[in-house]
Design a protein around this motif. Structure first.
Motif, PDB file in Angstrom:
ATOM      1  N   GLY A 173      -9.284  12.014 -11.104  1.00 55.77           N
ATOM      2  CA  GLY A 173      -9.005  13.057 -12.092  1.00 55.77           C
ATOM      3  C   GLY A 173     -10.184  13.995 -12.170  1.00 55.77           C
ATOM      4  N   ASP A 174     -10.932  13.925 -13.286  1.00 60.81           N
ATOM      5  CA  ASP A 174     -12.097  14.807 -13.408  1.00 60.81           C
ATOM      6  C   ASP A 174     -13.247  14.383 -12.501  1.00 60.81           C
ATOM      7  N   MET A 175     -13.110  13.227 -11.827  1.00 63.50           N
ATOM      8  CA  MET A 175     -14.114  12.835 -10.838  1.00 63.50           C
ATOM      9  C   MET A 175     -13.855  13.474  -9.477  1.00 63.50           C
ATOM     10  N   ASN A 176     -12.714  14.160  -9.323  1.00 63.67           N
ATOM     11  CA  ASN A 176     -12.466  14.893  -8.080  1.00 63.67           C
ATOM     12  C   ASN A 176     -13.517  15.984  -7.886  1.00 63.67           C
ATOM     13  N   GLY A 177     -13.801  16.300  -6.637  1.00 60.58           N
ATOM     14  CA  GLY A 177     -14.692  17.416  -6.359  1.00 60.58           C
ATOM     15  C   GLY A 177     -15.705  17.096  -5.287  1.00 60.58           C
ATOM     16  N   GLY A 178     -16.322  18.155  -4.767  1.00 59.34           N
ATOM     17  CA  GLY A 178     -17.268  18.005  -3.674  1.00 59.34           C
ATOM     18  C   GLY A 178     -18.717  18.099  -4.091  1.00 59.34           C
ATOM     19  N   LEU A 179     -18.962  18.551  -5.332  1.00 57.23           N
ATOM     20  CA  LEU A 179     -20.335  18.699  -5.806  1.00 57.23           C
ATOM     21  C   LEU A 179     -20.387  18.439  -7.303  1.00 57.23           C
ATOM     22  N   GLY A 180     -21.230  17.486  -7.706  1.00 58.95           N
ATOM     23  CA  GLY A 180     -21.421  17.187  -9.125  1.00 58.95           C
ATOM     24  C   GLY A 180     -22.705  17.843  -9.607  1.00 58.95           C
ATOM     25  N   VAL A 181     -22.588  19.055 -10.133  1.00 60.06           N
ATOM     26  CA  VAL A 181     -23.772  19.852 -10.464  1.00 60.06           C
ATOM     27  C   VAL A 181     -24.648  19.156 -11.499  1.00 60.06           C
ATOM     28  N   ILE A 182     -24.036  18.491 -12.486  1.00 56.96           N
ATOM     29  CA  ILE A 182     -24.823  17.843 -13.550  1.00 56.96           C
ATOM     30  C   ILE A 182     -24.678  16.320 -13.513  1.00 56.96           C
TER      31      ILE A 182
END
Length: 209
Positions: A108-117
């Motif tokens: 869900g909100d853990m999807n993505g390619g870059l965790g800026v914070i």
């Protein structure tokens, strides 16, 4: 926006019936301040279709975190569709405090390619936000001052599930960075039950990370 320019940042609003009017207005104000593009897609019709499809199998079961996570996962799927279609990099929004205790939805909100914070504690997120606003209000004060909430059910706040972030972050720093264990952390904080709960959440959430 400061790092790569506002022309390279897109935002997608994905509201449900639990999204507060305040959150939407505050976000719109931030978007206007930053001069970035945005689109809006309600997840409510998709969420209701999921519930309708699952209802025969869930009959007799109380609503719980399952329905909350469904909303986050619908959002994650839609965001990844935009990422694929337009070649954008999806940013994961979780901070270190949330990721440590598993206050985030897998797929869900853990999807993505870059965790800026992803390596920034929640209390430090607030400090950074206030620093960004040192000369003028860029991040609306309402965003900084309101009680944080996932807005996945009525009247929800983070503190329904977690200790206050100043307490949580102090425990996490001792456990994750100073390699202190439960007895020593409990002696320093004076609350063994909260320490036990936090450390248990960290350990149980390892599979997500």
């Amino acid at each position: 926006v400061k790092a790569i320019g506002n022309e390279n940042v897109d935002v997608i609003f994905l509201p449900s019936k639990y999204s507060s009017e305040g959150s939407i207005k505050d976000s719109e104000k931030l978007i206007e301040n930053l001069g970035i593009k945005h689109n809006t897609i309600s997840i409510q019709p998709v969420f209701e279709k999921f519930l309708e499809t699952l209802n025969p199998f869930f009959k007799g079961k109380e609503e719980d975190v399952t329905e909350e996570n469904l909303q986050s996962r619908i959002r994650g799927t839609m965001l990844m569709a935009f990422s694929n279609k337009f070649g954008h990099l999806l940013l994961t929004t979780g901070n270190k405090s949330e990721m440590a205790v598993g206050y985030a939805t897998l797929y869900g909100d853990m999807n993505g390619g870059l965790g800026v914070i992803a390596d920034v504690y929640k209390t430090d997120v607030y400090r950074i936000a206030n620093y960004i606003n040192k000369d003028s209000e860029i991040i609306p004060d309402e965003i900084i001052n309101k009680a944080p909430s996932a807005e996945l059910k009525e009247n929800q706040t983070d503190q329904d599930s977690l200790p206050p972030y100043d307490i949580l972050d102090a425990i996490l720093k001792m456990y994750l960075e100073e390699n202190k264990e439960i007895i020593e952390i409990s002696e320093l904080t004076g609350d063994a039950e909260i320490v036990k709960k936090v450390l248990r959440l960290v350990d149980l959430s390892e599979f997500k990370r």
